[in-house]
Design an enzyme around this catalytic site. Structure first.
Site, PDB file in Angstrom:
ATOM      1  N   HIS A 129       0.791  -1.240   0.000  1.00 12.45           N
ATOM      2  CA  HIS A 129       0.000   0.000   0.000  1.00 12.45           C
ATOM      3  C   HIS A 129       0.818   1.282   0.000  1.00 12.45           C
ATOM      4  CE1 HIS A 129      -4.006  -1.498  -0.146  1.00 12.45           C
ATOM      5  NE2 HIS A 129      -3.826  -2.313   0.858  1.00 12.45           N
ATOM      6  N   ASN A 141      -6.609  -6.609  -5.084  1.00 10.80           N
ATOM      7  CA  ASN A 141      -7.823  -5.911  -5.516  1.00 10.80           C
ATOM      8  C   ASN A 141      -7.583  -4.419  -5.742  1.00 10.80           C
ATOM      9  OD1 ASN A 141      -7.574  -5.727  -2.634  1.00 10.80           O
ATOM     10  ND2 ASN A 141      -9.627  -4.875  -2.563  1.00 10.80           N
ATOM     11  N   HIS A 142      -6.499  -3.872  -5.188  1.00  4.74           N
ATOM     12  CA  HIS A 142      -6.212  -2.463  -5.450  1.00  4.74           C
ATOM     13  C   HIS A 142      -5.492  -2.243  -6.775  1.00  4.74           C
ATOM     14  CE1 HIS A 142      -7.479  -0.112  -1.872  1.00  4.74           C
ATOM     15  NE2 HIS A 142      -7.575  -1.323  -1.377  1.00  4.74           N
ATOM     16  N   HIS A 165      -4.301 -13.209  -3.417  1.00  3.52           N
ATOM     17  CA  HIS A 165      -4.472 -11.996  -2.616  1.00  3.52           C
ATOM     18  C   HIS A 165      -5.626 -12.105  -1.619  1.00  3.52           C
ATOM     19  CE1 HIS A 165      -4.348  -7.854  -1.354  1.00  3.52           C
ATOM     20  NE2 HIS A 165      -5.652  -7.759  -1.580  1.00  3.52           N
TER      21      HIS A 165
END
Lengths: 393, 421
Positions: free
Chosen positions: B53, B111-112, B243
């Site tokens: 992230h 998913n990001h 993931h």
């Protein structure tokens, strides 16, 4: 385009000044810099707290723009572009507003013909008065620093939507008075008092020798006091003293009185510790957090403040997810909310929501139990989850 | 020094590379990734990492704790971007390393890694801010579409060869079993000190009564006895890395292989589920509170692992305060590699090391290159499939905290975490 990662530039503005001030003091006589006086430093600290209102109004605007909340007045307090906040912040803003609205509305709908009073501490740019303008027989008071009240009054004066809403509650336009410095507003329904809350504390804690007289404030009316992230910025003894004076002299000791607070809790786990240090680095000190660290500590505090007839507290997580007797938000409404934005950060949301609470307490005084009727049915007593929480301490 | 090495050096200093280089890098990365299957084969030893992230400084801390590429073989399970301030530098560095050392680093999709999510959670805005246009964001999104959906790790040793690390404190040392055989789980801090160590439960004939075994009690004829033959049969079941988790539409790994992955992450369907789902204490399948993917219970995981001859599923996607969390009798683990997530959550991070099968005395040579992979693969084909559950690999977790904000002279914007004020 506004970057959502850096949403709080406004609240940072005061920071530079504060740091300058501290540097000045820490290295007094070192270099040409003028050491700042104690007063300047205090003023800088106050400014940071005053500017937390920008944060609150941006968050509210973001939640309104995305459909979480219905508030046509929010836009009037935002200059420039509509800010965008992360989904968990929008959801938190929604739950906070919805929960407090429920308690306020339960009070306002009791015997509509009886006069009532609301005092909002550190109200900033809050729009609750305007959103409830159609409720009759309510006198609304907001207290904040003069710099904040000035901003609010200027927003009201320049925004026909706000001005018309306010005037629609008054018998005649002449009923509305604004002070020459534009920091105070008075009317039979809505009042804005430019006042540093600390003057309400006892003299030995720096307060005024007698509590300041607030125009149009009726000490005998059933009165609801609101503190949304306000009292938590003051030292605990000052907070206690303010509440004492409000309950014994600003409001008559026999009048029905209630308090709703919205504050952070649970400072001792790793999220709580990080919150304290993150906010401290912005110059924001949550001074009562450790003293009122749990839901039970909040209830006890309300009881000790003389609100002896009932106390309740719930964290934002349980307000959002509560079912049955604990329901604040219907399943349909929750579905609506969850359909507004993809919220990927479910664990983070729960973590954040566990660290804020709504607490409420009341005394019925000589009245006919208006607050007991309003809030007696709202579940707020100790839960099993709190026992587990206590074991952590 | 090649252009690529220069780009790596620049990115390691947390400075973005010019747009034209990004375009070239993304082009090369796509050429490489298109050759990978939906499920990439990876041989142990490997270090498995969860969400990053955009916390660039913490990614540097991860490399400090886990070793540098190419010395360490890495597998990143997605969510490189969004939320943190340095999504761009983090993702481009990982991508450079992928292009430079394709066999030493595996990237799978989170998913990001999606156009839609990155416009909400920050990566799009970051690219716009740093380059003045959305071109770089577009190049990166094109790479996202080519990232594999999962990885299958084979050849991991069932036992950990204990490190020579010392214990972090006397208390944890005192609680350790006297022998160091058959260590199944070892937890180390970022200073390479042991926080805890769990032996694998043994067959009763060889039991150490009263040893603090983890609560792993497989059915008879499984687990410790399953691979039989004592120390030589040291081969565990495979580990599936993905993931999010499982999908009701996917009952075998081969079905993942059949998906057409080269697209934006859809709102529903098998590909969406693999990136969005979460394990939960339920029976069967449940609705996900995230609005995409599903919740799945222990029965689903155990059945999937059995059918696919897996000993473990490793996944990321969910913040866990302790950095990792094993569930369902150690059949699935969540690995989370973003410490103090969003500069707010106060959590620690972890990476999971699986060491190589014991054919060379359990020491995992951290050499450059590709040596021995082919042989390992053949070993997989011969793997004894008679046991109901393959024994889990030995697992070494390294737990680490957030890097100090001003570390190593890299630029670090003071983060402002959101609260309610």
């Amino acid at each position: 385009m506004a970057a959502p990662q850096i949403p709080n530039l406004n609240t940072l503005r005061g920071r530079t000044r504060l740091r300058g001030g501290l540097r000045g003091r820490g290295r007094g006589g070192f270099g040409p810099e003028d050491p700042q006086s104690e007063e300047d430093q205090d003023a800088a600290r106050d400014k940071i707290i005053q500017q937390t209102d920008n944060d609150a109004s941006s968050s509210r605007m973001s939640a309104v723009a995305l459909g979480y909340l219905d508030d046509e007045y929010a836009r009037a307090f935002i200059q420039g572009q509509i800010p965008r906040r992360y989904p968990i912040i929008n959801r938190g803003t929604y739950v906070r507003t919805t929960a407090i609205d429920r308690l306020v509305d339960n009070f306002l709908c009791q015997e509509p013909s009886a006069r009532k009073q609301i005092i909002s501490l550190g109200a900033g740019s809050d729009t609750r008065f305007f959103r409830r303008k159609d409720v009759k027989n309510v006198v609304y008071h907001e207290i904040d620093f003069p710099s904040n009240t000035e901003q609010k009054i200027s927003a009201i004066e320049r925004t026909p939507l706000l001005l018309n809403a306010l005037q629609s509650t008054l018998p005649s336009p002449a009923d509305l008075q604004v002070s020459a410095e534009k920091t105070a507003l008075a009317s039979t329904t809505y009042n804005i008092h430019p006042l540093d809350l600390r003057t309400l504390a006892s003299p030995e804690l720096g307060g005024a020798s007698s509590p300041p007289q607030l125009p149009n404030l009726d000490p005998t009316l059933p009165t609801l006091v609101l503190s949304e992230c306000c009292l938590c910025y003051l030292p605990p003894e000052v907070t206690t003293s303010i509440l004492q004076r409000v309950s014994n002299s600003v409001i008559s000791p026999t009048a029905p009185l209630a308090l709703i607070v919205y504050e952070p809790i649970r400072p001792y786990d790793s999220f709580g510790k990080t919150m304290i240090s993150n906010l401290a680095s912005r110059g924001i000190h949550l001074q009562t957090l450790k003293k009122y660290s749990s839901l039970d500590a909040q209830r006890l505090r309300l009881k000790h403040a003389g609100l002896v007839d009932g106390q309740g507290a719930r964290d934002i997580e349980s307000i959002y997810y509560g079912e049955g007797e604990e329901e604040w938000i219907t399943p349909e409404e929750r579905r609506r909310i969850e359909g507004l934005e993809w919220l990927d950060e479910v664990e983070e949301w729960r973590l954040l929501a566990r660290h804020y609470c709504v607490a409420w307490g009341w005394r019925d005084g000589d009245g006919d139990g208006v607050f007991s009727k309003a809030w007696g049915g709202v579940a707020g007593s100790r839960t099993a989850a709190e026992n587990a929480d206590d074991e952590m301490l | 020094m090649s252009d690529l090495d220069k780009a790596i050096a620049q990115l390691r200093a947390c400075r973005p590379i010019p747009e034209i280089q990004v375009r070239e890098l993304c082009y090369k990365a796509r050429e490489l990734l298109i050759e990978e299957g939906n499920v990439v084969g990876v041989n142990a030893p490997v270090t498995i990492c969860g969400d990053i992230h955009g916390q660039f400084h913490d990614l540097m801390e991860l490399f400090r704790v886990g070793g540098e590429v190419p010395d360490t073989n890495y597998l990143f399970m997605g969510d490189f971007v969004d939320r943190g301030f340095y999504s761009l530098e983090s993702f481009l560095l990982l991508l450079c390393l992928k292009v430079r050392y394709p066999d030493r680093i595996t990237l799978i999709r989170g998913n990001h890694e999606s156009r839609q999510i990155t416009t909400v959670y920050g990566f799009y805005d970051e690219c716009l801010r740093k380059y003045g246009s959305a071109n770089v964001w577009r190049y990166c999104c094109e790479v996202f579409d080519y990232l594999a959906l999962g990885a299958l790790v084979t050849g991991a040793a069932t036992d950990l060869e204990p490190t020579e690390a010392s214990f972090a404190n006397a208390e944890s040392e005192a609680s350790q079993p006297s022998t160091l055989d058959d260590v199944e789980i070892e937890i180390l801090n970022s200073n390479n000190q042991i926080l805890n160590r769990f032996p694998r439960p043994k067959p009763s004939s060889d039991s150490e009564v009263g040893s603090p075994a983890p609560n792993r009690t497989g059915p008879a004829g499984t687990g410790a006895s399953g691979s039989s033959g004592g120390s030589s049969a040291n081969r565990s079941g495979a580990v599936l890395c993905v993931h999010g988790g499982l999908s009701p539409l996917i009952d075998s790994i081969d079905k993942i292989r059949l998906l057409d992955r080269k697209q934006e992450v859809p709102h529903e369907g098998a590909m969406c589920d693999l990136l969005w789902s979460d394990p939960d204490e339920i029976d069967g399948w449940g609705l996900s509170p995230r609005g995409a993917g599903f919740l799945f219970g222990a029965d689903i995981v155990k059945r999937f692992n059995y059918i696919n001859d897996l000993s473990l599923i490793a996944r990321a996607h969910q913040l866990v305060m302790e950095g990792f969390k094993e569930m369902f009798d150690n059949t699935i683990v969540t690995v989370w590699s973003a410490p103090n997530y969003c500069y707010r959550c106060g959590n620690v991070a972890a990476i999971l090391e699986l060491s190589e099968d014991g054919s060379n005395a359990g020491y995992a040579p951290r050499s450059n290159g590709d040596v021995g992979r082919r042989q390992e693969r053949q070993g997989l084909a011969e793997r004894d499939a008679t046991g109901e559950h393959a024994p889990g690999p030995g697992r070494r977790y390294r737990v680490f905290e957030a890097a100090p904000q001003d570390s190593r002279g890299m630029p670090a914007k003071k983060p402002v975490a959101d609260y309610f004020l």
